[in-house]
Design a protein around this motif. Structure first.
Motif, PDB file in Angstrom:
ATOM      1  N   ASP A  84      13.509  -2.566  -3.020  1.00  0.00           N
ATOM      2  CA  ASP A  84      12.285  -1.781  -2.785  1.00  0.00           C
ATOM      3  C   ASP A  84      11.237  -2.021  -3.868  1.00  0.00           C
ATOM      4  N   MET A  85      10.084  -1.391  -3.622  1.00  0.00           N
ATOM      5  CA  MET A  85       8.871  -1.754  -4.368  1.00  0.00           C
ATOM      6  C   MET A  85       8.808  -1.064  -5.726  1.00  0.00           C
ATOM      7  N   LEU A  86       7.889  -1.541  -6.552  1.00  0.00           N
ATOM      8  CA  LEU A  86       7.795  -1.053  -7.924  1.00  0.00           C
ATOM      9  C   LEU A  86       7.099   0.310  -7.979  1.00  0.00           C
ATOM     10  N   THR A  92       6.464   3.111  14.590  1.00  0.00           N
ATOM     11  CA  THR A  92       6.829   2.906  13.180  1.00  0.00           C
ATOM     12  C   THR A  92       7.392   4.213  12.626  1.00  0.00           C
ATOM     13  N   CYS A  93       7.780   4.165  11.351  1.00  0.00           N
ATOM     14  CA  CYS A  93       8.351   5.362  10.719  1.00  0.00           C
ATOM     15  C   CYS A  93       7.343   6.511  10.690  1.00  0.00           C
ATOM     16  N   ALA A  94       6.063   6.179  10.543  1.00  0.00           N
ATOM     17  CA  ALA A  94       5.049   7.235  10.494  1.00  0.00           C
ATOM     18  C   ALA A  94       4.492   7.531  11.889  1.00  0.00           C
ATOM     19  N   GLY A  95       5.136   7.004  12.938  1.00  0.00           N
ATOM     20  CA  GLY A  95       4.755   7.357  14.311  1.00  0.00           C
ATOM     21  C   GLY A  95       3.624   6.529  14.894  1.00  0.00           C
ATOM     22  N   SER A  98       0.793  -1.239   0.000  1.00  0.00           N
ATOM     23  CA  SER A  98       0.000   0.000   0.000  1.00  0.00           C
ATOM     24  C   SER A  98       0.824   1.286   0.000  1.00  0.00           C
ATOM     25  N   TRP A  99       2.129   1.210   0.319  1.00  0.00           N
ATOM     26  CA  TRP A  99       2.854   2.446   0.646  1.00  0.00           C
ATOM     27  C   TRP A  99       3.019   3.402  -0.530  1.00  0.00           C
ATOM     28  N   ASN A 100       3.515   2.908  -1.668  1.00  0.00           N
ATOM     29  CA  ASN A 100       3.840   3.821  -2.772  1.00  0.00           C
ATOM     30  C   ASN A 100       2.609   4.495  -3.377  1.00  0.00           C
ATOM     31  N   LEU A 106       5.274 -10.194   6.863  1.00  0.00           N
ATOM     32  CA  LEU A 106       5.546  -9.087   7.793  1.00  0.00           C
ATOM     33  C   LEU A 106       6.732  -8.282   7.291  1.00  0.00           C
ATOM     34  N   LYS A 107       6.496  -7.000   7.074  1.00  0.00           N
ATOM     35  CA  LYS A 107       7.611  -6.076   6.782  1.00  0.00           C
ATOM     36  C   LYS A 107       7.972  -5.407   8.096  1.00  0.00           C
ATOM     37  N   TYR A 108       9.245  -5.502   8.462  1.00  0.00           N
ATOM     38  CA  TYR A 108       9.643  -5.090   9.811  1.00  0.00           C
ATOM     39  C   TYR A 108      10.691  -3.984   9.676  1.00  0.00           C
ATOM     40  N   ASP A 109      10.273  -2.766   9.995  1.00  0.00           N
ATOM     41  CA  ASP A 109      10.987  -1.548   9.600  1.00  0.00           C
ATOM     42  C   ASP A 109      11.679  -0.885  10.799  1.00  0.00           C
ATOM     43  N   TRP A 110      12.955  -0.732  10.695  1.00  0.00           N
ATOM     44  CA  TRP A 110      13.852  -0.276  11.766  1.00  0.00           C
ATOM     45  C   TRP A 110      13.382   1.020  12.464  1.00  0.00           C
ATOM     46  N   GLY A 137      17.547   2.656   0.694  1.00  0.00           N
ATOM     47  CA  GLY A 137      16.507   3.559   1.182  1.00  0.00           C
ATOM     48  C   GLY A 137      15.290   3.491   0.266  1.00  0.00           C
ATOM     49  N   ASP A 138      14.346   4.411   0.486  1.00  0.00           N
ATOM     50  CA  ASP A 138      13.073   4.343  -0.243  1.00  0.00           C
ATOM     51  C   ASP A 138      13.232   4.714  -1.718  1.00  0.00           C
ATOM     52  N   ILE A 139      12.526   3.982  -2.540  1.00  0.00           N
ATOM     53  CA  ILE A 139      12.494   4.289  -3.973  1.00  0.00           C
ATOM     54  C   ILE A 139      11.464   5.378  -4.231  1.00  0.00           C
ATOM     55  N   LEU A 178      12.871  -7.888   6.120  1.00  0.00           N
ATOM     56  CA  LEU A 178      13.602  -6.913   6.926  1.00  0.00           C
ATOM     57  C   LEU A 178      13.667  -5.594   6.163  1.00  0.00           C
ATOM     58  N   CYS A 179      13.455  -4.504   6.899  1.00  0.00           N
ATOM     59  CA  CYS A 179      13.549  -3.194   6.256  1.00  0.00           C
ATOM     60  C   CYS A 179      14.414  -2.318   7.148  1.00  0.00           C
ATOM     61  N   GLN A 180      15.637  -2.134   6.765  1.00  0.00           N
ATOM     62  CA  GLN A 180      16.513  -1.222   7.521  1.00  0.00           C
ATOM     63  C   GLN A 180      17.492  -0.547   6.577  1.00  0.00           C
ATOM     64  N   TYR A 181      17.085  -0.527   5.299  1.00  0.00           N
ATOM     65  CA  TYR A 181      17.719   0.328   4.276  1.00  0.00           C
ATOM     66  C   TYR A 181      19.157  -0.075   3.943  1.00  0.00           C
ATOM     67  N   GLY A 182      19.550  -1.292   4.334  1.00  0.00           N
ATOM     68  CA  GLY A 182      20.867  -1.788   3.929  1.00  0.00           C
ATOM     69  C   GLY A 182      21.972  -1.580   4.949  1.00  0.00           C
ATOM     70  N   TRP A 213      15.378  -8.730   2.453  1.00  0.00           N
ATOM     71  CA  TRP A 213      15.864  -7.563   3.191  1.00  0.00           C
ATOM     72  C   TRP A 213      16.060  -6.424   2.224  1.00  0.00           C
ATOM     73  N   ARG A 214      15.569  -5.276   2.616  1.00  0.00           N
ATOM     74  CA  ARG A 214      15.752  -4.082   1.800  1.00  0.00           C
ATOM     75  C   ARG A 214      17.230  -3.740   1.757  1.00  0.00           C
ATOM     76  N   THR A 215      17.732  -3.500   0.556  1.00  0.00           N
ATOM     77  CA  THR A 215      19.151  -3.187   0.429  1.00  0.00           C
ATOM     78  C   THR A 215      19.381  -1.685   0.315  1.00  0.00           C
TER      79      THR A 215
HETATM   80  C1  GAL Z   1      10.018   3.635   5.468  1.00  0.00           C
HETATM   81  C2  GAL Z   1      10.083   2.454   4.540  1.00  0.00           C
HETATM   82  C3  GAL Z   1       8.974   2.613   3.538  1.00  0.00           C
HETATM   83  C4  GAL Z   1       7.641   2.663   4.261  1.00  0.00           C
HETATM   84  C5  GAL Z   1       7.652   3.744   5.332  1.00  0.00           C
HETATM   85  C6  GAL Z   1       6.419   3.679   6.220  1.00  0.00           C
HETATM   86  O1  GAL Z   1      11.042   3.538   6.388  1.00  0.00           O
HETATM   87  O2  GAL Z   1      11.329   2.381   3.928  1.00  0.00           O
HETATM   88  O3  GAL Z   1       9.003   1.567   2.595  1.00  0.00           O
HETATM   89  O4  GAL Z   1       7.392   1.409   4.840  1.00  0.00           O
HETATM   90  O5  GAL Z   1       8.779   3.640   6.145  1.00  0.00           O
HETATM   91  O6  GAL Z   1       6.403   4.659   7.192  1.00  0.00           O
END
Ligand code: GAL
Length: 671
Positions: A497-499, A374-377, A280-282, A400-404, A465-467, A441-445, A461-463
């Motif tokens: 990262d995603m398309l 999460t990244c969006a709080g 859903s993110w992009n 499960l996407k697990y974001d640092w 940052g965000d595309i 895993l999502c921690q941008y490499g 694992w995400r290699t």
């Molecule tokens: C970023 C991540 C994005 C998206 C976003 C959500 O850290 O790389 O793909 O998941 O967080 O807040």
């Protein structure tokens, strides 16, 4: 005589006033700007806040992000350029450091020096008389592009005569063109040839097949515990007994019969081919809700994507409670009395949602992180990993996407043990629940995650940052994957990262991907060669024929899903051309011939394509890919054999585009 001179001078002055034109930079077509992250905005920062440099707000200008390029065609009609530039304060990060450049016909006319977060805006005032092409560049100085939000404020160009705005920018993108023939009415099975499941865990595999409906499905030699629904092609149940089972899948309709072998491997490994689905993110970012996820599942079926193997429907950030959120629908108790996580009001019933998605033969994914937020709080899993894994299993979550993100505050440092720790903790929790959940895993490499992602139990694992949907972002990420191939294998994938094809926008407003059609062919070809997870990032309910064509070429998908699980390597890189090769299970090779034109960027002029060539010829030497003697070449996008060749093969690739081939050695007939 004197009077005549005065009259001429007056006329010259008058005409220059009358015919000169002032253009504000924020008036031009912003799709002409390439930014390294996000979408540039007129009169707003890259994150849509008022343009602000060192506390000073500007009404007009452009908010962009390093690396940012804009090339304006002035054809000698420019007079002056003025602006104030600096780092937008919105990130509040000390890590921001950028450099602005103004170029006129490959010469640097002005440069700002490195600017940091609280530096005052720098004023530019330049005479641009006679300049044919004006380049506006922001680089990430020398420390990468993180937090590099860049503003061109009060930016004005004075011209000596009126020029339509559209003539100033090179219109990016040509008409979309479709290469792939539509699938025929005959049945054809397209789903992955191998599938892993853990003993005793719920099993769901949907036979993906194209061809006219109604269709009836079968599966011979299923292991004990599995059954097939003949009308939907869904195979479900549980297998207790470890082992490899070869099953024959069948699909039949009024036009014929198709068969394909499927290897079901009941053991410790899942995700034996890269996961394929939607996230859903992009498109929606935090505008995601239950209805949009259901609509995506519906569209995955109605568009026919499901018939090509697309399976996962993944909710990204913003489904949880957001502590202190002003929006009522995000408020509430983060967890119940047993510590089980609550959803926010946009997701009233996660179990019902997962049942809905599963009923269509699809799978549901979710998102969290090892930190408190999460990244969006929103609420994340810190100290509640076991409860969360339990809750996901109870809901029927499959991914499960697990974001640092906020784990930054918990980690003592960026040492390897600290980077690995939170991912191992969640792995342990997932291992305790009786469900196969793909662990992303999502921690941008950080810490070269590709070297140890498998060790902590990651399936991918995400290699990076965000595309974002620009050539700069997609090509930098994609072509930088060279060297990671040693770490990809069935069950463990590098994830660039995603398309970013179709309607994207990080919600709620969406726009068509800013990649040109050729760049989109490159994107999908490269991600397939890279054996990357394929997660579509667009609004599935509004895909045009071009986007659907990009995502439903079974020969392209087959390269990505090849059971050998090899990732392509780059074998050639010269003069803006690259060749990537992926070994396939049947001994043939998938080969991408790319006209990338990313010359090494040693100096500011290298960031611009001053003389863009529409296409180039690329030569593939058979010996370079381990083929001797004759070889056959197939055009994968067109699904057409090109012919049999010896020693080498030459073809054209469009600018930023690709020729994607399948190449196989041809055995000479013995007399
Ligand atoms: C970023 C991540 C994005 C998206 C976003 C959500 O850290 O790389 O793909 O998941 O967080 O807040």
């Amino acid at each position: 005589m004197k009077n005549v001179v005065y009259v001429i001078m007056f006329l010259l002055f008058f005409s220059s006033v009358l015919f000169s034109q002032t253009i504000w930079l924020d008036e031009i077509d912003l799709s002409a700007i390439e930014s390294g992250w996000g979408s540039p905005h007129a009169n707003k920062s890259i994150e849509d806040n008022p343009l602000t440099i060192a506390g000073k707000t500007f009404e007009r200008g452009i908010g962009t992000h390093a690396v940012s390029t804009l090339l304006l065609k002035l054809d000698g009609k420019g007079k002056s350029f003025s602006a104030f530039v600096g780092v937008d304060g919105e990130t509040k990060s000390e890590k921001a450091s950028i450099e602005f450049f103004v170029l006129g016909d490959k010469n640097v006319l002005w440069q700002s020096g490195v600017l940091k977060i609280n530096d005052e805006a720098k004023k530019i005032e330049l005479d641009i008389t006679g300049i044919k092409q004006l380049g506006l560049l922001v680089t990430g100085s020398t420390d990468g592009i993180d937090y590099d939000h860049a503003d061109w404020c009060d930016a004005e160009i004075e011209l000596i005569e009126n020029v339509p705005l559209s003539n100033l920018v090179t219109k990016r993108g040509i008409e979309p063109y479709i290469l792939t023939p539509k699938p025929s009415d005959n049945p054809k099975i397209n789903s992955a040839k191998v599938f892993g499941v853990r003993p005793g865990n719920p099993f769901l595999y949907t036979i993906a097949a194209t061809g006219k409906r109604p269709m009836s499905f079968g599966a011979d030699n299923l292991p004990d515990g599995l059954t097939i629904d003949k009308t939907t092609g869904q195979i479900t149940g549980k297998v207790e007994q470890r082992g490899d089972y070869t099953v024959t899948l069948t699909a039949e309709n009024e036009f014929g019969h198709a068969e394909r072998e499927l290897l079901i491997s009941v053991g410790d490994k899942i995700a034996l081919t890269p996961p394929m689905g939607w996230n859903s993110w992009n498109c929606w970012a935090c505008a995601v809700d239950d209805a949009k996820v259901r609509a995506s599942a519906d569209a995955m079926v109605s568009s026919g994507l499901v018939n090509h193997g697309w399976t996962y429907v993944n909710i990204d950030d913003c489904w949880e409670i957001k502590p202190d959120a002003p929006e009522p629908e995000l408020q509430g108790e983060a967890r119940d009395k047993d510590g089980l996580i609550n959803t926010n009001k946009k997701f009233p019933d996660m179990k019902a949602l997962s049942d809905y998605v599963h009923s269509k033969g699809l799978k549901l994914g979710i998102y969290s992180g090892p930190g408190p937020l999460t990244c969006a709080g929103f609420t994340a899993s810190y100290k509640y990993e076991e409860q969360d894994a339990k809750q996901y299993a109870a809901w029927g979550i499959d991914y499960l996407k697990y974001d640092w993100c906020s784990y930054n505050e918990i980690a003592k440092d960026r040492s390897l043990p600290e980077l690995k720790k939170p991912y191992s903790v969640m792995r342990g929790a997932l291992d305790k629940v009786p469900r196969d959940i793909v662990y992303s895993l999502c921690q941008y490499g950080m810490g070269n995650v590709w070297e140890w992602g498998a060790e902590v139990g990651g399936n991918c694992w995400r290699t990076t940052g965000d595309i974002t949907d620009t050539w700069a972002s997609m090509s930098r990420i994609g072509f930088n994957q060279a060297g990671h191939e040693a770490y990809a294998k069935p069950g463990n994938w590098n994830d660039p990262d995603m398309l970013v094809v179709g309607l994207v926008g990080w919600g709620p407003q969406l726009h068509p991907s800013r990649l040109t059609p050729d760049e989109q062919y490159t994107h999908i070809s490269l991600w397939s060669l890279l054996a990357s997870p394929l997660l579509i990032g667009c609004d599935l309910s509004r895909m045009d024929d071009f986007t659907l064509n990009l995502l439903t070429n079974d020969e392209v998908i087959e390269i990505n899903q090849d059971p050998l699980g090899k990732q392509a390597s780059r074998i050639y890189e010269q003069d803006g051309k690259q060749i990537w090769v992926k070994e396939l299970e049947d001994g043939s090779k998938a080969v991408g011939l790319f006209y990338v034109d990313t010359r090494e960027r040693k100096s500011p002029p290298d960031y611009f394509d001053w003389e863009k060539k529409d296409k180039t010829t690329i030569t593939l030497n058979a010996a370079d890919i381990g083929i001797t003697g004759k070889f056959s070449v197939r055009d994968v996008w067109r699904q057409k054999d090109i012919g049999v060749f010896e020693n080498s093969f030459q073809t054209e690739a469009p600018y930023h585009g690709v020729a994607l081939l399948r190449v196989a050695g041809v055995k000479e007939k013995m007399d």
